[in-house]
Design a protein around this motif. Structure first.
Motif: not given
Ligand SMILES: Nc1ncnc2c1ncn2[C@@H]1O[C@H](COP(=O)(O)OP(=O)(O)O)[C@@H](O)[C@H]1O
Ligand SMILES: [Mg+2]
Lengths: 250, 428
Positions: A12, A35, A38, A40
């Motif tokens: 997005d 963390p 991050s 992952k």
């Molecule tokens: N569909 C999405 N739209 C907006 N932000 C997202 C979306 N998916 C993940 N994020 C953002 O991307 C960042 C990384 O998320 P994520 O990959 O799930 O982290 P982790 O698995 O390390 O906890 C976070 O700040 C999350 O809010």
């Protein structure tokens, strides 16, 4: 096996991965720690080809071939497997049906004959034993009404059945009790061999007591900020992510 | 041009069913005074009956149905089979003998005071409704099924409503009475020949005494030009249990109107349904779950798949009377749209007059779920295979809950055919 170069990805319009470099060879187990937030899971989904994530720069090479433009199912049929952090429930589709279709899709890709339901069932029963799951498990709808631990075990079962070249496990250890953690680890150790590779994404060091990684990487804000051997995981466990962040920023 | 169908009704006097003569002439009087429903009627806002305007339907139209019966007969109903042909009970195709369940033509059952006469026309609230009164006033014959106390026959009874005559007006009537503690499975199978227009208005009443249980399966495989507008009412006594399931597959226009009245403490009604719409079909389900006594439960899962330029309508009413404390009622309606041109109308309608109740409802309308798609794709299943599996899965949730047997196998096959056709899916 897999080479990631300067990978940038957005969702997005927000850039989440900001230049990842990673090289994983056959026979190796890597761990990515980091963390919450991050990136992952984003990295995992980008490698698997989730359509919501856009690769804006860099490349993902799987056995020398750039897969960034391939559909998720094409990647899977090449031998890539993602164990989801949050496996979705699919009411109405049984585990057995999904697994047989998936298994046969890979067989077709490899030019092998498909297994009929009976032959496939033999294959499945053997794998079920491995993850210590009740045979009735496969007749249930995919993840429907499963407990958290059952969902994670189901991911391992699918991995065992599909026997991928490269398995990416996104926090498969989170939320598991010791017993489930042992079974999940055992499943991973059983499919490991010198021809395949595993990338364990984890928040905790705990699972690394069961699975010895060759390399540990620390992911922070969409970048790998530190890499090392398994002792890095112990350091993280002892000192927390903050100390690493400080040492990097310093 | 008249804004209603032109009906040619059979010359059966109300007196043909002596104890029901009063009920029948009252229905005829109401019918004559009632306007044919239009979109101005709240109950018909989304389902147009224009295709019936100015069209002739003849209650005396006849044609053989042996071939159609052979196509649809379910082996598990052999020897427990009741066959209506173009609205008339057919004694030659009917083959029924079952320990614990008595079958009688309504003309016999309603000849004098009897168990049938004491419950006939009591298990519904459709009086004043054009279609219900049409059936009540003019059905030529019907069937009465009487399950005795604690009767629990193995295997299902099959009632086949077959329509094979072009331009037929078909008015089948069924009355079921399950005495205390009985447990019966009843399959009502509605089928018609393709390529002929007809109007069928079946009316089924089921009365469950205390502790009685009825598994009521209704399969709608009408012909592609058939119009089917049914009325089904159920009256439940104390601790009675109605397990009802309706699947809508065929016809051009289908209106399913089901009302269950929970009239004794501890009763339960399940009203599940599956609707598959393609082409320009219209399939409309209106239901009422009426809680009239305390401590009753009801459950409704209604699923629709819409393809082509079809229309699916769902209106699910839950009424809870002020006396009906501790009611526990749950309604879900899920709609899957396979095309951009199909129409889905869904309206839950809860009217609750008791204060200590648990009532919930939910409705969804949408396409296949992206995360489910990605999950299956990531296992190596192509986009086409995934859409096929998920669509099938959407419907299977209901079909898989049916008892094993040729009915379930047939329906699973029909759902599979529909899914493949709608998605143009050819397996690798
Ligand atoms: N569909 C999405 N739209 C907006 N932000 C997202 C979306 N998916 C993940 N994020 C953002 O991307 C960042 C990384 O998320 P994520 O990959 O799930 O982290 P982790 O698995 O390390 O906890 C976070 O700040 C999350 O809010
Ligand atoms: Mg995550």
């Amino acid at each position: 096996m897999i080479t990631i170069r300067n990978l940038h990805a957005s969702v997005d319009g927000n850039e989440i991965l900001r230049g990842i470099n990673l090289e994983i060879n056959a026979g190796e187990v890597h761990a990515i720690m980091g963390p919450n937030g991050s990136g992952k899971s984003t990295l995992s989904k980008v490698i698997a080809g989730h359509p919501a994530y856009e690769v804006t720069q860099g490349e993902i090479l799987f056995e020398g071939k750039d897969i960034a433009e391939l559909e998720p199912d094409e990647r899977a049929r090449l031998g890539l497997f993602l164990a989801f952090q949050y496996p979705v429930e699919i009411p109405g589709v049984t585990n057995a049906m999904m697994l047989r279709q998936a298994y046969n899709a890979v067989r077709r890709e490899q030019g092998l004959d498909e297994l009929d339901p009976l032959e496939f069932d033999d294959h499945l029963q053997e794998k079920l034993k491995m993850v210590e799951m009740d045979p009735s498990f496969v007749d249930r709808d995919v993840n429907s009404g499963f407990s958290g631990g059952e969902k994670k075990k189901n991911e391992i079962l699918q991995m065992a059945v599909l026997d991928p070249k490269f398995a990416l496990l996104d926090e498969t250890d989170s939320g598991l009790d010791i017993d489930a953690l042992r079974i999940v680890s055992q499943g991973i150790n059983l499919i490991r061999n010198e021809k395949n590779a595993v990338l364990l994404v984890t928040h905790y060091q705990r699972i690394l007591n069961y699975i010895q990684p060759d390399y540990v990487h620390v992911l922070v804000k969409g970048r790998i900020v530190k890499s090392g051997g398994k002792e890095l995981a112990l350091q993280l466990e002892a000192e927390g992510y903050d100390s690493i962040l400080e040492s990097i920023e310093a | 041009m008249s804004e209603r169908p032109d009906l040619k009704l059979s010359a059966v006097p109300p007196e043909a069913f002596p104890v029901a003569a009063g009920v029948r002439s009252a229905a005829r009087t109401r019918f004559e005074a009632t306007a044919f429903p239009s979109a101005r009627h709240e109950e018909w806002r989304f389902t147009s009956l224009r295709s019936l305007w100015n069209t002739g339907f003849d209650q005396d139209a006849t044609a053989s149905a042996a071939a159609l019966l052979a196509e649809v007969a379910l082996p598990e109903t052999d020897g427990r089979r009741i066959v209506f042909v173009n609205g008339r009970l057919d004694p030659t195709l009917t083959d029924f003998a079952l320990e614990g369940v008595r079958m009688q033509p309504l003309s016999q059952a309603l000849a004098g005071p009897s168990p049938a006469s004491s419950v006939f026309d009591t298990a519904h609230t459709f009086s004043g409704d054009w279609f219900a009164d049409l059936n009540t006033g003019w059905f030529t014959d019907g069937v009465f099924l009487h399950a005795s106390r604690h009767a629990a026959p193995q295997g299902p009874i099959g009632i086949y409503h077959l329509v094979t005559a072009a331009d037929a007006l078909v008015l089948p009537r069924v009355l079921f009475l399950g005495e205390t503690g009985s447990e019966v499975s009843l399959i009502e199978f509605f089928a018609g020949s393709d390529g002929i227009g007809y109007l069928t208005v079946p009316f089924t009443e089921t009365v469950l005494a205390d502790n009685a249980r009825l598994h009521h399966y209704r399969i709608q495989e009408d012909g592609d030009l058939g119009a089917h507008i049914n009325r089904c009412g159920s009256l439940l006594g104390r601790d009675a249990d109605l397990q009802s399931f309706t699947i809508s597959l065929g016809g051009r226009l289908f209106r399913n109107d089901f009302r269950a009245m929970l009239n004794g403490e501890g009763g339960h009604a399940t009203l599940d349904g599956l609707v598959l719409v393609h082409g320009n079909q219209i399939s409309d389900t209106h239901s009422v779950l009426h809680h009239m006594q305390p401590n009753c439960t009801s459950h409704q899962l209604h699923k629709c798949i819409v393809d082509g330029v079809g229309t699916s309508v769902f209106n699910g009413k839950i009424f809870v009377d002020s006396i009906a404390q501790k009611t526990d009622s749950f309604q879900e309606n899920h709609n899957l749209q396979l095309s951009h041109h199909g129409m889905v109308y869904t309206k839950p309608q809860l009217e609750i007059f008791a204060d200590d109740v648990k009532c919930s409802h939910g409705a969804t309308v949408g396409q296949l779920d992206d995360e489910q798609m990605f999950y299956l794709n990531s296992r190596g299943l192509s986009a086409a295979e995934t859409r096929y599996l998920l669509t099938l899965g959407f419907a299977s949730q209901i079909v898989n809950a049916l008892p094993a047997g040729s009915m379930r196998d047939r329906l699973a096959g029909r759902v599979d055919d529909y899914t493949r056709k709608s998605l143009s899916f050819v397996p690798a």
